[in-house]
Design an enzyme around this catalytic site. Sequence first.
Site, PDB file in Angstrom:
ATOM      1  N   GLU A   1      15.181  -2.585   8.477  1.00 40.28           N
ATOM      2  CA  GLU A   1      13.909  -1.921   8.739  1.00 40.28           C
ATOM      3  C   GLU A   1      12.851  -2.949   9.129  1.00 40.28           C
ATOM      4  OE1 GLU A   1      11.424   1.779   6.727  1.00 40.28           O
ATOM      5  OE2 GLU A   1      12.561   0.418   5.438  1.00 40.28           O
TER       6      GLU A   1
ATOM      7  N   PRO B   1      10.378  12.355   1.630  1.00 45.51           N
ATOM      8  CA  PRO B   1       9.669  13.514   2.196  1.00 45.51           C
ATOM      9  C   PRO B   1       8.266  13.695   1.634  1.00 45.51           C
ATOM     10  CG  PRO B   1      11.918  14.100   1.647  1.00 45.51           C
ATOM     11  CD  PRO B   1      11.698  12.728   1.078  1.00 45.51           C
TER      12      PRO B   1
ATOM     13  N   HIS C   1      18.266   3.038   8.272  1.00 42.05           N
ATOM     14  CA  HIS C   1      17.281   2.510   9.236  1.00 42.05           C
ATOM     15  C   HIS C   1      17.928   1.675  10.349  1.00 42.05           C
ATOM     16  CE1 HIS C   1      14.166   4.225   6.837  1.00 42.05           C
ATOM     17  NE2 HIS C   1      14.512   3.511   5.782  1.00 42.05           N
TER      18      HIS C   1
ATOM     19  N   HIS D   1      19.325   0.135   2.177  1.00 41.41           N
ATOM     20  CA  HIS D   1      18.290   0.052   3.201  1.00 41.41           C
ATOM     21  C   HIS D   1      18.464  -1.303   3.896  1.00 41.41           C
ATOM     22  CE1 HIS D   1      16.483   3.545   1.444  1.00 41.41           C
ATOM     23  NE2 HIS D   1      15.380   3.448   2.171  1.00 41.41           N
TER      24      HIS D   1
ATOM     25  N   LYS E   1       0.825  -1.207   0.000  1.00 40.45           N
ATOM     26  CA  LYS E   1       0.000   0.000   0.000  1.00 40.45           C
ATOM     27  C   LYS E   1       0.862   1.261   0.000  1.00 40.45           C
ATOM     28  CE  LYS E   1      -4.182  -1.865   2.149  1.00 40.45           C
ATOM     29  NZ  LYS E   1      -5.182  -1.708   3.247  1.00 40.45           N
ATOM     30  N   PHE E   2       2.021   1.167   0.645  1.00 38.37           N
ATOM     31  CA  PHE E   2       2.942   2.304   0.639  1.00 38.37           C
ATOM     32  C   PHE E   2       3.399   2.625  -0.782  1.00 38.37           C
ATOM     33  CE2 PHE E   2       7.504   3.440   0.597  1.00 38.37           C
ATOM     34  CZ  PHE E   2       7.407   4.733   1.108  1.00 38.37           C
ATOM     35  N   ASN E   3       3.741   1.606  -1.568  1.00 41.59           N
ATOM     36  CA  ASN E   3       4.190   1.840  -2.940  1.00 41.59           C
ATOM     37  C   ASN E   3       3.106   2.492  -3.789  1.00 41.59           C
ATOM     38  OD1 ASN E   3       6.834   0.936  -2.768  1.00 41.59           O
ATOM     39  ND2 ASN E   3       6.278  -1.199  -3.131  1.00 41.59           N
TER      40      ASN E   3
END
Length: 444
Positions: A266, A342, A285, A263, A65-67
């Site tokens: 996380e 951001p 992270h 990354h 859902k973030f993508n």
Amino acid sequence: MNQKHLLRFMKKKVKTCGKEEVCEMDGKKTTLDQVFERLNLTPYDLSVDMLDVHADRNTFHRFDKFNLKYNPLGQSKLREIFLKTDNFTNGSYLAGLLKEVFADLEESKYQMAEPRVSIYGRNRTEWQKLSKWAVTNEMSSSNARWLILVPRLYDVFKSKNLVGNFQEMLENVFAPLFEATIHPEEHPDIHRFLTQVIGFDSVDDESKPETITLTTDTPNPAEWTMSANPPYAYYLFYMYANITALNNLRRHRGMNTFTLRPHCGEAGPVHHLAAAFILSENISHGLLLRKVPALQYLYYLAQIGIAMSPLSNNSLFLDYHKSPLPEFRARGLLVSLSTDDPLMFHFTREPLMEEYSIAAQVWKLSSTDMCELARNSVLMSGFEDSVKQHWLGKYYKEEGVNGNNISCTNVPDIRVAFRQETLIAELDMLCTACQGKPQDVTID
């Protein structure tokens, strides 16, 4: 760049460039006005809420859902038009948007950025297209350097028959760089763009289960023809191997070199952090280090940089008040505050100031703590020595107090001395133990 900035830019483009052809839909060239007509929208209708690019509680532990949040108004076509470098307009809209971001950075004077741009490894033309976009649109700034993001998407490309094996993907990512290093005159755009590139990042959803375990029988990249995605450590090792070989070649030719800064930690298994400890210069992270004290101790001893983004983690994997950043900082790990997307996680024109101000309020950080975090961020960055000398002082590479120019860093010598003496004491203790020398132990 925050969501309001993107909204303002989109409105401006619809008003001033509405008749410009921006994509193909149903086999026909389509103008920006026509794209918005299909969405039944006008510039007046657009709002921050309608844009819907900000991460919310629905994205927590849901990377899928973030993508999707990268699609303005939930429309992948708008993402292609405004946020891609390789599209019908040759990435002119994204270039215009980023120039405004760079102008803001240069105006603020004290903020630097390392924007990430993707190379997927689908084919060998990606580097030429990206470099041409960067050079043609003059995408350089004294306040910004580029990181190359390599998504771990071999399984997707394999399923679409874009690559036959993992070796092809690696060659698509790295072969053009070797060619441009050996024959820069034949690849002028890539050669010029690489002077502004500082390193490589590797990213994907770390919480995805890894069905394959690395053993002595694990196939090499040319033999990796299965549809399953290679494990995290497999990706990282072959990226490290190629970057190391490339750096040796570029160093011999007097060119800039690159770092591996993935990354990591996380989410997912903790052995990702073990692989990154061996292969990476810095990581982003590192949240899972809080669960593995032994690895945390190794990261401390080696002073491997950890760029942490508590506001990002708060929307994806870990509530803000559970962030290990204050504990990591207190124990002497090399941690810094940074932004991460951001557009998704911040609200103001200065997202980095959001990170610092909220951290200072929530964790009651002193001015010394804040300056130490800022100093660490410069040390960990990929900017060239001349820039670091400007911000930290001429002798910043020296250890301890000798490398601290308090007039530049605002970090008291006593804090730097404490960090250095504590680290040396730990290393000395380990060396003594390894040599088998008995130590005097005093028990009160």
